[in-house]
Design a protein around this motif. Structure first.
Motif, PDB file in Angstrom:
ATOM      1  N   ASN A 259       0.738  -1.254   0.001  1.00 36.66           N
ATOM      2  CA  ASN A 259      -0.145   0.048  -0.080  1.00 36.66           C
ATOM      3  C   ASN A 259       0.711   1.315  -0.014  1.00 36.66           C
ATOM      4  O   ASN A 259       0.157   2.296   0.122  1.00 36.66           O
ATOM      5  CB  ASN A 259      -0.833  -0.006   1.249  1.00 36.66           C
ATOM      6  N   VAL A 260       2.188   1.090  -0.404  1.00 38.14           N
ATOM      7  CA  VAL A 260       3.002   2.409   0.066  1.00 38.14           C
ATOM      8  C   VAL A 260       2.537   3.349  -1.193  1.00 38.14           C
ATOM      9  O   VAL A 260       2.547   4.493  -0.559  1.00 38.14           O
ATOM     10  CB  VAL A 260       4.493   2.066  -0.239  1.00 38.14           C
TER      11      VAL A 260
ATOM     12  N   THR B 257      -0.254   4.404  -1.848  1.00 40.74           N
ATOM     13  CA  THR B 257      -1.518   5.147  -1.421  1.00 40.74           C
ATOM     14  C   THR B 257      -1.283   6.144  -0.212  1.00 40.74           C
ATOM     15  O   THR B 257      -1.541   7.228  -0.159  1.00 40.74           O
ATOM     16  CB  THR B 257      -2.657   4.053  -0.743  1.00 40.74           C
ATOM     17  N   TYR B 258      -0.334   5.682   0.752  1.00 40.06           N
ATOM     18  CA  TYR B 258       0.146   6.382   1.918  1.00 40.06           C
ATOM     19  C   TYR B 258       1.209   7.448   1.833  1.00 40.06           C
ATOM     20  O   TYR B 258       1.147   8.502   1.947  1.00 40.06           O
ATOM     21  CB  TYR B 258       0.060   5.959   3.191  1.00 40.06           C
ATOM     22  N   ALA B 259       2.146   6.856   0.820  1.00 33.48           N
ATOM     23  CA  ALA B 259       3.359   7.600   0.798  1.00 33.48           C
ATOM     24  C   ALA B 259       3.200   8.925  -0.001  1.00 33.48           C
ATOM     25  O   ALA B 259       3.714  10.117   0.105  1.00 33.48           O
ATOM     26  CB  ALA B 259       4.590   6.949   0.460  1.00 33.48           C
ATOM     27  N   THR B 260       2.440   8.726  -1.110  1.00 34.81           N
ATOM     28  CA  THR B 260       2.346   9.933  -2.320  1.00 34.81           C
ATOM     29  C   THR B 260       1.372  10.765  -1.562  1.00 34.81           C
ATOM     30  O   THR B 260       0.945  12.036  -2.216  1.00 34.81           O
ATOM     31  CB  THR B 260       2.045   9.300  -3.471  1.00 34.81           C
ATOM     32  N   SER B 261       0.814  10.670  -0.517  1.00 35.68           N
ATOM     33  CA  SER B 261      -0.303  11.646   0.011  1.00 35.68           C
ATOM     34  C   SER B 261       0.486  12.961   0.729  1.00 35.68           C
ATOM     35  O   SER B 261      -0.217  13.735   1.195  1.00 35.68           O
ATOM     36  CB  SER B 261      -1.334  10.854   0.968  1.00 35.68           C
ATOM     37  N   TRP B 262       1.696  12.721   0.951  1.00 35.98           N
ATOM     38  CA  TRP B 262       2.498  13.818   1.900  1.00 35.98           C
ATOM     39  C   TRP B 262       2.777  14.859   0.495  1.00 35.98           C
ATOM     40  O   TRP B 262       3.212  14.648  -0.753  1.00 35.98           O
ATOM     41  CB  TRP B 262       3.579  13.365   2.497  1.00 35.98           C
ATOM     42  N   PRO B 263       3.071  16.234   0.951  1.00 34.21           N
ATOM     43  CA  PRO B 263       3.283  17.026  -0.129  1.00 34.21           C
ATOM     44  C   PRO B 263       4.578  17.312  -0.174  1.00 34.21           C
ATOM     45  O   PRO B 263       5.090  18.082  -1.519  1.00 34.21           O
ATOM     46  CB  PRO B 263       2.731  18.691   0.751  1.00 34.21           C
ATOM     47  N   MET B 264       5.529  17.021   0.372  1.00 34.70           N
ATOM     48  CA  MET B 264       6.899  17.332  -0.097  1.00 34.70           C
ATOM     49  C   MET B 264       7.720  15.795  -0.483  1.00 34.70           C
ATOM     50  O   MET B 264       7.451  14.738   0.246  1.00 34.70           O
ATOM     51  CB  MET B 264       8.004  17.883   1.071  1.00 34.70           C
ATOM     52  N   ARG B 265       8.723  16.242  -1.471  1.00 35.81           N
ATOM     53  CA  ARG B 265       9.474  14.839  -1.747  1.00 35.81           C
ATOM     54  C   ARG B 265      10.242  14.086  -0.774  1.00 35.81           C
ATOM     55  O   ARG B 265       9.951  12.951  -0.772  1.00 35.81           O
ATOM     56  CB  ARG B 265      10.614  15.462  -2.807  1.00 35.81           C
ATOM     57  N   HIS B 266      10.722  14.868   0.339  1.00 33.88           N
ATOM     58  CA  HIS B 266      11.127  13.896   1.480  1.00 33.88           C
ATOM     59  C   HIS B 266      10.431  13.303   2.251  1.00 33.88           C
ATOM     60  O   HIS B 266      10.612  12.175   2.427  1.00 33.88           O
ATOM     61  CB  HIS B 266      12.010  14.971   2.329  1.00 33.88           C
TER      62      HIS B 266
ATOM     63  N   ILE C  31       7.662  12.026   1.164  1.00 35.49           N
ATOM     64  CA  ILE C  31       7.219  10.904  -0.137  1.00 35.49           C
ATOM     65  C   ILE C  31       8.329   9.633   0.131  1.00 35.49           C
ATOM     66  O   ILE C  31       7.961   8.633  -0.103  1.00 35.49           O
ATOM     67  CB  ILE C  31       6.938  11.604  -1.458  1.00 35.49           C
ATOM     68  N   GLU C  32       9.582  10.037  -0.049  1.00 31.47           N
ATOM     69  CA  GLU C  32      10.526   9.242  -0.267  1.00 31.47           C
ATOM     70  C   GLU C  32      10.803   8.223   1.044  1.00 31.47           C
ATOM     71  O   GLU C  32      11.251   7.209   1.067  1.00 31.47           O
ATOM     72  CB  GLU C  32      11.859   9.984  -0.644  1.00 31.47           C
ATOM     73  N   MET C  33      10.658   9.089   2.236  1.00 30.05           N
ATOM     74  CA  MET C  33      11.083   8.117   3.552  1.00 30.05           C
ATOM     75  C   MET C  33      10.202   7.063   3.680  1.00 30.05           C
ATOM     76  O   MET C  33      10.722   6.011   4.039  1.00 30.05           O
ATOM     77  CB  MET C  33      11.061   9.139   4.621  1.00 30.05           C
ATOM     78  N   PRO C  34       8.967   7.119   3.672  1.00 32.53           N
ATOM     79  CA  PRO C  34       7.973   5.748   3.560  1.00 32.53           C
ATOM     80  C   PRO C  34       8.171   4.865   2.528  1.00 32.53           C
ATOM     81  O   PRO C  34       8.135   3.666   2.973  1.00 32.53           O
ATOM     82  CB  PRO C  34       6.500   6.317   3.547  1.00 32.53           C
ATOM     83  N   ILE C  35       8.372   5.144   1.311  1.00 32.06           N
ATOM     84  CA  ILE C  35       8.758   4.282   0.166  1.00 32.06           C
ATOM     85  C   ILE C  35      10.128   3.452   0.558  1.00 32.06           C
ATOM     86  O   ILE C  35      10.141   2.365   0.518  1.00 32.06           O
ATOM     87  CB  ILE C  35       8.838   4.954  -1.039  1.00 32.06           C
ATOM     88  N   THR C  36      10.813   4.153   0.970  1.00 33.15           N
ATOM     89  CA  THR C  36      12.433   3.691   1.312  1.00 33.15           C
ATOM     90  C   THR C  36      12.203   2.869   2.609  1.00 33.15           C
ATOM     91  O   THR C  36      12.648   1.847   2.731  1.00 33.15           O
ATOM     92  CB  THR C  36      13.386   4.773   1.492  1.00 33.15           C
ATOM     93  N   TYR C  37      11.432   3.203   3.689  1.00 31.98           N
ATOM     94  CA  TYR C  37      11.238   2.506   4.840  1.00 31.98           C
ATOM     95  C   TYR C  37      10.529   1.092   4.544  1.00 31.98           C
ATOM     96  O   TYR C  37      10.891   0.044   4.742  1.00 31.98           O
ATOM     97  CB  TYR C  37      10.395   3.203   5.793  1.00 31.98           C
TER      98      TYR C  37
ATOM     99  N   VAL D  12      11.490   3.042  14.182  1.00 33.09           N
ATOM    100  CA  VAL D  12      11.257   4.059  15.349  1.00 33.09           C
ATOM    101  C   VAL D  12      11.360   5.517  14.775  1.00 33.09           C
ATOM    102  O   VAL D  12      10.566   6.656  15.029  1.00 33.09           O
ATOM    103  CB  VAL D  12      12.219   3.641  16.549  1.00 33.09           C
ATOM    104  N   PRO D  13      12.419   6.091  13.886  1.00 34.58           N
ATOM    105  CA  PRO D  13      12.592   7.301  13.656  1.00 34.58           C
ATOM    106  C   PRO D  13      11.286   7.541  12.665  1.00 34.58           C
ATOM    107  O   PRO D  13      11.175   8.820  12.529  1.00 34.58           O
ATOM    108  CB  PRO D  13      14.039   7.216  12.871  1.00 34.58           C
ATOM    109  N   VAL D  14      10.925   6.619  11.672  1.00 37.61           N
ATOM    110  CA  VAL D  14      10.031   7.101  10.644  1.00 37.61           C
ATOM    111  C   VAL D  14       8.709   7.136  11.400  1.00 37.61           C
ATOM    112  O   VAL D  14       7.877   8.185  11.301  1.00 37.61           O
ATOM    113  CB  VAL D  14       9.818   5.783   9.604  1.00 37.61           C
ATOM    114  N   GLN D  15       8.375   6.310  12.477  1.00 40.93           N
ATOM    115  CA  GLN D  15       7.233   6.482  13.321  1.00 40.93           C
ATOM    116  C   GLN D  15       7.122   7.586  14.011  1.00 40.93           C
ATOM    117  O   GLN D  15       6.131   8.435  14.033  1.00 40.93           O
ATOM    118  CB  GLN D  15       7.018   5.459  14.263  1.00 40.93           C
ATOM    119  N   ARG D  16       8.331   8.458  14.578  1.00 44.64           N
ATOM    120  CA  ARG D  16       8.240   9.311  15.466  1.00 44.64           C
ATOM    121  C   ARG D  16       8.027  10.781  14.403  1.00 44.64           C
ATOM    122  O   ARG D  16       7.187  11.647  14.603  1.00 44.64           O
ATOM    123  CB  ARG D  16       9.589   9.511  16.129  1.00 44.64           C
ATOM    124  N   GLN D  17       8.674  10.671  13.111  1.00 42.33           N
ATOM    125  CA  GLN D  17       8.673  11.782  12.367  1.00 42.33           C
ATOM    126  C   GLN D  17       7.331  12.039  11.640  1.00 42.33           C
ATOM    127  O   GLN D  17       6.848  12.947  11.245  1.00 42.33           O
ATOM    128  CB  GLN D  17       9.681  11.676  11.195  1.00 42.33           C
TER     129      GLN D  17
END
Length: 187
Positions: free
Chosen positions: A103-104, A106-115, A117-123, A149-154
């Motif tokens: 489902n990446v 669906t949720y990753a591309t919903s954020w407005p900035m490239r960073h 978007i990329e972090m959840p895809i990489t994660y 942990v870092p992704v969840q916190r951010q």
């Protein structure tokens, strides 16, 4: 009097035409947009829930180890039940990482900035590959926590926590990704 009736009829006709046009053209578009926004926010919520499930299951697996085979305090039945629980926790991690990768988009591309978007895809990709890898269990758990942990916190932490830890979280995440890409997947 005829001017008043004419004005009332023109106003009524204008109201009917405006309402009909809005009902036919505007409202369906707003409803479709609302549906998409609800789906995006539901996917974001599921993203956060799956990361929490990974963190929780990893912590359980790290903290509750199988006892030694010759430990007299553990009966075979209790040992088997604990082994079943540990298997269930691994299954939760497997299911969560599978959902994340499936489902990446669906949720990753919903954020407005490239960073963002990329972090959840990489994660999602790296977390799934850690689960599928042939690494030792302790190493998998360590890597999954270092990734999650870092992704969840951010994305879902308290705003003050996000701001305070952004540099450290980004650095820790990048270091874990570098470690994963530098090492072979076999133990």
């Amino acid at each position: 009097m005829p001017d008043t009736v004419r004005t009332i009829l023109v106003a009524a006709a204008t109201a009917v035409v405006t309402t009909a046009a809005a009902g036919l053209l505007v409202i369906p578009r707003l409803e479709a947009r609302k549906k998409r926004l609800v789906e995006v926010h539901a996917a974001r919520d599921a993203f956060g829930a799956h990361m929490l499930r990974i963190i929780s299951a990893c912590a359980q697996l790290q903290n509750i180890q199988l006892p030694a085979a010759d430990d007299p305090d553990w009966t075979p039945v209790l040992r088997e039940r604990l082994a079943g629980e540990r298997e269930r926790w691994w299954q939760q991690i497997d299911d969560a990482t599978r959902w994340l990768i499936d489902n990446v988009a669906t949720y990753a591309t919903s954020w407005p900035m490239r960073h963002l978007i990329e972090m959840p895809i990489t994660y999602a990709g790296h977390a799934r590959m850690v689960v599928l890898s042939e690494r030792e269990e302790a190493t998998k758990l360590e890597l999954l926590l270092e990734l999650t942990v870092p992704v969840q916190r951010q994305y879902f932490g308290w705003l003050g926590s996000r701001a305070r830890h952004i540099a450290a979280d980004n650095r820790a995440f990048a270091q874990t990704i570098a470690r994963l890409t530098a090492e072979p997947t076999a133990p």
